[in-house]
Design a protein around this motif. Structure first.
Motif, PDB file in Angstrom:
ATOM      1  N   ASN A   1       0.809  -1.217   0.000  1.00  0.00           N
ATOM      2  CA  ASN A   1       0.000   0.000   0.000  1.00  0.00           C
ATOM      3  C   ASN A   1       0.845   1.270   0.000  1.00  0.00           C
ATOM      4  OD1 ASN A   1      -2.488  -1.202  -0.068  1.00  0.00           O
ATOM      5  ND2 ASN A   1      -2.704  -1.328   2.138  1.00  0.00           N
ATOM      6  N   LEU A   2       2.103   1.141   0.474  1.00  0.00           N
ATOM      7  CA  LEU A   2       2.980   2.314   0.554  1.00  0.00           C
ATOM      8  C   LEU A   2       3.935   2.425  -0.632  1.00  0.00           C
ATOM      9  CD1 LEU A   2       3.797   2.103   4.361  1.00  0.00           C
ATOM     10  CD2 LEU A   2       2.431   3.855   3.256  1.00  0.00           C
ATOM     11  N   LYS A   3       3.871   1.451  -1.554  1.00  0.00           N
ATOM     12  CA  LYS A   3       4.772   1.473  -2.712  1.00  0.00           C
ATOM     13  C   LYS A   3       4.523   2.713  -3.565  1.00  0.00           C
ATOM     14  CE  LYS A   3       6.004  -3.364  -3.495  1.00  0.00           C
ATOM     15  NZ  LYS A   3       5.806  -4.538  -4.360  1.00  0.00           N
ATOM     16  N   GLY A   4       5.583   3.298  -4.051  1.00  0.00           N
ATOM     17  CA  GLY A   4       5.471   4.474  -4.920  1.00  0.00           C
ATOM     18  C   GLY A   4       5.411   5.791  -4.164  1.00  0.00           C
ATOM     19  N   THR A   5       5.341   5.734  -2.828  1.00  0.00           N
ATOM     20  CA  THR A   5       5.308   6.965  -2.028  1.00  0.00           C
ATOM     21  C   THR A   5       6.709   7.573  -1.947  1.00  0.00           C
ATOM     22  OG1 THR A   5       3.545   5.996  -0.684  1.00  0.00           O
ATOM     23  CG2 THR A   5       4.636   7.952   0.188  1.00  0.00           C
ATOM     24  N   SER A   6       6.789   8.878  -2.133  1.00  0.00           N
ATOM     25  CA  SER A   6       8.074   9.569  -2.035  1.00  0.00           C
ATOM     26  C   SER A   6       8.677   9.348  -0.652  1.00  0.00           C
ATOM     27  CB  SER A   6       7.868  11.071  -2.279  1.00  0.00           C
ATOM     28  OG  SER A   6       9.012  11.793  -1.874  1.00  0.00           O
ATOM     29  N   GLU A   7      10.006   9.128  -0.621  1.00  0.00           N
ATOM     30  CA  GLU A   7      10.672   8.870   0.663  1.00  0.00           C
ATOM     31  C   GLU A   7      10.600  10.073   1.593  1.00  0.00           C
ATOM     32  OE1 GLU A   7      14.218   6.523   0.925  1.00  0.00           O
ATOM     33  OE2 GLU A   7      14.142   6.044  -1.208  1.00  0.00           O
ATOM     34  N   PHE A   8      10.409  11.272   1.028  1.00  0.00           N
ATOM     35  CA  PHE A   8      10.284  12.469   1.849  1.00  0.00           C
ATOM     36  C   PHE A   8       8.886  12.569   2.467  1.00  0.00           C
ATOM     37  CE2 PHE A   8      13.786  13.696  -1.017  1.00  0.00           C
ATOM     38  CZ  PHE A   8      14.726  14.061  -0.059  1.00  0.00           C
ATOM     39  N   LEU A   9       7.869  11.952   1.798  1.00  0.00           N
ATOM     40  CA  LEU A   9       6.502  11.976   2.310  1.00  0.00           C
ATOM     41  C   LEU A   9       6.181  10.759   3.174  1.00  0.00           C
ATOM     42  CD1 LEU A   9       4.607  13.055  -0.936  1.00  0.00           C
ATOM     43  CD2 LEU A   9       5.229  14.502   0.972  1.00  0.00           C
ATOM     44  N   LEU A  10       6.982   9.695   3.040  1.00  0.00           N
ATOM     45  CA  LEU A  10       6.699   8.417   3.683  1.00  0.00           C
ATOM     46  C   LEU A  10       6.511   8.504   5.199  1.00  0.00           C
ATOM     47  CD1 LEU A  10       6.223   5.500   2.916  1.00  0.00           C
ATOM     48  CD2 LEU A  10       8.658   5.056   3.147  1.00  0.00           C
ATOM     49  N   PRO A  11       7.374   9.217   5.956  1.00  0.00           N
ATOM     50  CA  PRO A  11       7.168   9.280   7.416  1.00  0.00           C
ATOM     51  C   PRO A  11       5.798   9.827   7.804  1.00  0.00           C
ATOM     52  CG  PRO A  11       9.373  10.039   6.863  1.00  0.00           C
ATOM     53  CD  PRO A  11       8.644   9.874   5.564  1.00  0.00           C
ATOM     54  N   ASP A  12       5.332  10.894   7.106  1.00  0.00           N
ATOM     55  CA  ASP A  12       4.027  11.472   7.416  1.00  0.00           C
ATOM     56  C   ASP A  12       2.900  10.492   7.117  1.00  0.00           C
ATOM     57  OD1 ASP A  12       4.994  13.865   8.314  1.00  0.00           O
ATOM     58  OD2 ASP A  12       4.844  14.869   6.380  1.00  0.00           O
ATOM     59  N   VAL A  13       3.013   9.786   6.003  1.00  0.00           N
ATOM     60  CA  VAL A  13       1.981   8.823   5.605  1.00  0.00           C
ATOM     61  C   VAL A  13       1.888   7.682   6.613  1.00  0.00           C
ATOM     62  CG1 VAL A  13       1.267   7.183   3.825  1.00  0.00           C
ATOM     63  CG2 VAL A  13       2.227   9.379   3.163  1.00  0.00           C
ATOM     64  N   ILE A  14       3.047   7.140   7.020  1.00  0.00           N
ATOM     65  CA  ILE A  14       3.054   6.037   7.989  1.00  0.00           C
ATOM     66  C   ILE A  14       2.489   6.502   9.327  1.00  0.00           C
ATOM     67  CG2 ILE A  14       4.516   4.416   9.266  1.00  0.00           C
ATOM     68  CD1 ILE A  14       6.438   4.434   6.886  1.00  0.00           C
ATOM     69  N   HIS A  15       2.857   7.726   9.732  1.00  0.00           N
ATOM     70  CA  HIS A  15       2.341   8.264  10.996  1.00  0.00           C
ATOM     71  C   HIS A  15       0.817   8.383  10.942  1.00  0.00           C
ATOM     72  CE1 HIS A  15       1.152  11.581  13.741  1.00  0.00           C
ATOM     73  NE2 HIS A  15       2.001  10.968  14.557  1.00  0.00           N
TER      74      HIS A  15
END
Length: 246
Positions: free
Chosen positions: A17-31
């Motif tokens: 589900n998190l594939k393709g998410t920018s590494e800079f945006l990933l922490p916010d999305v996971i949180h």
């Protein structure tokens, strides 16, 4: 052995589900995902606790990777080249000769922050803000506004516009395209702002690209079409039809 298998399956689904998410945006999305699980129930079960544990470990890794990328960019940043004096004088001359009208146009272009608004179509006629917010519960903390225009008579469905705070929540909202709200399969699509310079053709093209990304599972929160149950059912149906013909 079964617990380990279940744990691995949950981790695989979360990573997909998190594939393709920018590494800079990933922490916010996971949180945001962790907060959604925590608020989903006052009595968390074993599956919820495993999800939180997996997401927490993924969050630590994402923060570490983000820091490494930032450090790398800082070390690789090229020093600013010195400008030739003649070129500098030419640029200054252009600025001085610019008219006030052109300056005002430039100010208008940069005035106001970027807005993230999605269009929602094929809604039931009895739709209200509460139903829409419940449907988008994963990002309800990032919903700025919900607007439901008054529908004309004889219309069979309603429409709405939802404004989000940032890009991760905007992508997460777009991943709800063709999801079920009640007995309706709703459309969640890209929307342009009022008085936008984007043409209808450009907006249509942009919307089509985002739908393609959603179907391929590249938008935040979206699942690839090939992994959906409906896709597997369609393949099975074709196989059975082929067997019946032979």
């Amino acid at each position: 052995m079964r617990i380990a298998t279940t744990y691995g399956r949950i981790r695989t689904l979360l990573r997909d589900n998190l594939k393709g998410t920018s590494e800079f945006l990933l922490p916010d999305v996971i949180h945001n995902r962790i907060q959604t699980v925590l608020k989903s129930s006052s009595d968390l079960n074993d599956t919820d606790l495993r999800k939180i544990r997996i997401l927490y470990n993924m969050l630590k890794t994402a923060i570490k990777n983000e820091k490494a990328l930032l450090d790398k960019k800082l070390t690789e940043k090229k020093p600013v080249e010195r400008k030739v004096k003649k070129d500098k004088e030419k640029k200054e001359e252009k600025v001085k000769t610019a008219t006030e009208e052109k300056r005002e146009q430039l100010v208008k272009k940069v005035r106001g922050k970027k807005r993230y608004v999605v269009f929602i179509g094929n809604l039931p006629l009895d739709i209200n803000k509460e139903k829409i917010i419940n449907h988008f519960s994963e990002m309800n903390e990032h919903i700025v506004d919900v607007r439901i225009p008054k529908q004309k008579e004889a219309k069979k469905s309603a429409i709405a516009y939802v404004e989000l705070k940032n890009e991760p929540s905007y992508e997460l909202a777009l991943s709800k395209h063709h999801s079920m709200l009640g007995n309706r399969r709703i459309n969640v699509l890209y929307s342009t702002q009022t008085n936008s310079k984007i043409t209808k053709a450009e907006a249509k093209s942009k919307s089509a690209k985002l739908v393609a990304l959603q179907k391929s599972g590249k938008l935040i929160g979206s699942t690839p079409a090939v992994k959906k149950r409906s896709h597997r059912r369609a393949i099975l149906k074709k196989a059975r039809a082929k067997e019946a013909q032979s």
